[in-house]
Design an enzyme around this catalytic site. Structure first.
Site, PDB file in Angstrom:
ATOM      1  CG  ASN A   1      61.729  52.906  54.051  1.00  9.08           C
ATOM      2  OD1 ASN A   1      62.443  52.109  54.669  1.00  9.08           O
ATOM      3  ND2 ASN A   1      61.582  52.866  52.734  1.00  9.08           N
ATOM      4  CD1 TRP A   2      63.585  54.909  60.128  1.00  7.79           C
ATOM      5  CD2 TRP A   2      64.594  53.562  61.620  1.00  7.79           C
ATOM      6  NE1 TRP A   2      63.196  55.305  61.380  1.00  7.79           N
ATOM      7  CE2 TRP A   2      63.797  54.491  62.313  1.00  7.79           C
ATOM      8  CE3 TRP A   2      65.303  52.612  62.356  1.00  7.79           C
ATOM      9  CZ2 TRP A   2      63.707  54.511  63.710  1.00  7.79           C
ATOM     10  CZ3 TRP A   2      65.224  52.619  63.742  1.00  7.79           C
ATOM     11  CH2 TRP A   2      64.430  53.566  64.404  1.00  7.79           C
TER      12      TRP A   2
ATOM     13  CG  HIS B   1      60.539  51.449  48.725  1.00 11.59           C
ATOM     14  ND1 HIS B   1      61.635  51.842  47.989  1.00 11.59           N
ATOM     15  CD2 HIS B   1      60.212  52.509  49.514  1.00 11.59           C
ATOM     16  CE1 HIS B   1      61.952  53.090  48.323  1.00 11.59           C
ATOM     17  NE2 HIS B   1      61.105  53.508  49.251  1.00 11.59           N
TER      18      HIS B   1
ATOM     19  N   GLY C   1      62.009  58.969  54.036  1.00 15.19           N
ATOM     20  CA  GLY C   1      63.259  58.211  54.025  1.00 15.19           C
ATOM     21  C   GLY C   1      64.334  58.944  54.814  1.00 15.19           C
ATOM     22  N   GLY C   2      65.155  59.711  54.111  1.00 17.00           N
ATOM     23  CA  GLY C   2      66.309  60.371  54.733  1.00 17.00           C
ATOM     24  C   GLY C   2      65.981  61.149  55.998  1.00 17.00           C
TER      25      GLY C   2
HETATM   26  P1  13P Z   1      63.550  60.126  50.849  1.00 19.43           P
HETATM   27  O1  13P Z   1      62.645  60.778  51.860  1.00 19.43           O
HETATM   28  O2  13P Z   1      64.941  59.926  51.343  1.00 19.43           O
HETATM   29  O3  13P Z   1      63.459  60.810  49.510  1.00 19.43           O
HETATM   30  O4  13P Z   1      62.983  58.631  50.620  1.00 19.43           O
HETATM   31  C1  13P Z   1      61.643  58.433  50.373  1.00 19.43           C
HETATM   32  C2  13P Z   1      61.342  56.982  50.437  1.00 19.43           C
HETATM   33  O5  13P Z   1      61.752  56.213  49.581  1.00 19.43           O
HETATM   34  C3  13P Z   1      60.575  56.484  51.580  1.00 19.43           C
HETATM   35  O6  13P Z   1      60.179  55.169  51.398  1.00 19.43           O
END
Ligand code: 13P
Length: 250
Positions: free
Chosen positions: A10-11, A95, A234-235
């Site tokens: 998820n960008w 989300h 995410g990150g």
């Molecule tokens: P992180 O991997 O940055 O904690 O984010 C997770 C997320 O919300 C993916 O949708």
């Protein structure tokens, strides 16, 4: 039974078009011999450019949200018809950033789930508790409510186009990952909830991703757990050098 692992990136609200195309190209190259199911979900404005890169590859294209109506006077919203037109296959819904920053409730998310399914999309339905809910012993109850309400009206026949992502809000972007044991316990509970709704066979088949500070260093331990079938990243999804090792965790 063995469920296929499904690793999604998820960008969020990151990347310009040039950056997005470059990352997508790196991922296509890095994952072409990958054994699992893969998806990337860029911002709406990047979808068309990224679609051209991932078309015909083993990487699915996802959107991070959609409107709850097909079309009409909804300034600022993006319709499933527009997403379909760009080759988007999957929509992430519910989300925690949509739930908590933009006040989306279970009823709105459920409306989006049903609309996305009606138009043939796969849906990644996100559930997860806030820190104060966990501390109050309500993690299971919150995830149960979000699962039950999110799936309201979803037929057994459509369930194979639903993926659930357990993302404890306190673990998102904080560097604090749920321990594999804690995550697995909630995954098992959510699977039981799905079983109560659709039967044990359907629950057994349900892919449940974990999300919240997944990194190359912790991916394998999370994926080794019985009820964890993938990740929503995410990150670490913003660079091929971190997403590829997660996506190829074994
Ligand atoms: P992180 O991997 O940055 O904690 O984010 C997770 C997320 O919300 C993916 O949708």
């Amino acid at each position: 039974m063995t469920r296929a692992y499904y690793i999604a990136g998820n960008w969020k609200m990151h990347k310009t078009r040039t950056e997005a195309v470059a990352l997508a190209k790196d991922l296509v190259a890095g994952l072409k011999d990958g054994k699992h199911t893969y998806l990337i979900a860029p911002s709406f404005t990047l979808l068309e450019s990224v679609a051209a890169v991932v078309k015909g590859t083993n990487i699915r294209l996802g959107a991070q949200d959609c409107a709850c109506e097909e079309q009409g006077a909804h300034t600022g919203e993006v319709s499933v018809l527009q997403l379909k037109d760009l080759g988007v296959q999957t929509v992430i819904l519910g989300h925690s950033e949509r739930r908590h920053l933009y006040k989306e409730d279970d009823a709105l998310i459920n409306k989006k789930v049903l609309l996305a399914l009606k138009h043939g999309f796969e849906v990644i339905l996100c559930v997860g508790e806030l820190l104060e809910e966990r501390e109050a012993g309500k993690a299971e109850a919150v995830c149960e409510r979000q699962t039950v309400e999110g799936l309201k009206g979803v037929t057994a026949g459509d369930l194979n186009r639903i993926v659930i992502a357990y993302e404890p809000v306190w673990a998102i972007g904080t560097g604090k990952t749920a321990t594999p044991e804690d995550a697995d316990a909630i995954h098992a509970y959510v699977r039981k909830v799905v079983g109560n709704l659709y039967g044990a066979g359907a629950a057994e088949k349900m892919i449940i991703q974990y999300g919240g500070s997944v990194k190359p260093e912790n991916a394998a331990a999370l994926m080794a757990k019985e009820n964890i079938d993938g990740a929503l990243v995410g990150g670490a999804a913003l660079q091929a050098s971190t997403f590829v090792p997660i996506a190829k965790f074994n």
